[in-house]
Write a protein that holds these residues in place. Structure first.
Motif: not given
Lengths: 119, 119
Positions: A10, A14, B10-11, B13-16, B19
């Motif tokens: 992800f 980005a 996207f940025a 969503l780039a973290d568990p 999410r």
């Protein structure tokens, strides 16, 4: 941990330049010079983006010393698509509720609403 | 520019943890306190994540002064799913090529390979 690889994917996606590089690679392998052309970017700037994409497994590089072609690896994009699937029911559910609402409108408005949605 | 909103999504969503918050909201609206519970995080830390999700349009917040429930907004996730679609042909193409390769193996190996893929 799969969560981490998804986070790396992800984060790599980005950025519009990195997504444009991936789109360019759909048509086939490219050299770094070819990739740099449409972006009016320096080779080091493109190389930096390629490094991020490679670390995320979104591209691979050939091993030829002079020409290291970049190749798209779609596996992580499939993981992203799979991740979105559990939310599909929600966005489709909302669209269905919108449809149901449009059906409650009286004929004239309904006709107008249907026409607008066809545009 | 749609590219920018996709980058923001996207940025986000780039973290568990973010999410996991979205996954929690699939089952319905939640207060910040309820969201914080399973993560063993402080309320300010959760609020920071919620702010990122809200800015990306992935959640919305109720307007009640005392209780501002968080609600999942799946629209940006649909945009991500749509973005992945143009790459589907590539990952499916590679799977098809793997299938074709497996068919070239002699019967015993083929049988073994098929068994392994079923696991």
């Amino acid at each position: 941990m799969p969560g981490d690889s998804l986070s790396t994917t992800f984060a790599a996606l980005a950025d519009p330049t990195r997504r444009a590089i991936l789109a360019r690679l759909i048509t086939g392998e490219c050299s770094v010079t070819e990739l740099a052309e449409p972006f009016d970017m320096s080779l080091p700037a493109v190389s930096k983006h390629l490094h991020v994409l490679e670390r995320a497994g979104l591209i691979s590089r050939g091993r030829e010393a002079q020409w290291r072609p970049c190749r798209l690896e779609a596996g992580p994009i499939k993981q992203v698509a799979d991740w979105t699937e559990r939310y599909r029911e929600i966005w489709e559910g909302r669209l269905n509720r919108l449809d149901a609402y449009l059906k409650t409108l009286h004929p004239k408005e309904k006709h107008h609403a249907r026409k607008s949605r066809r545009k």
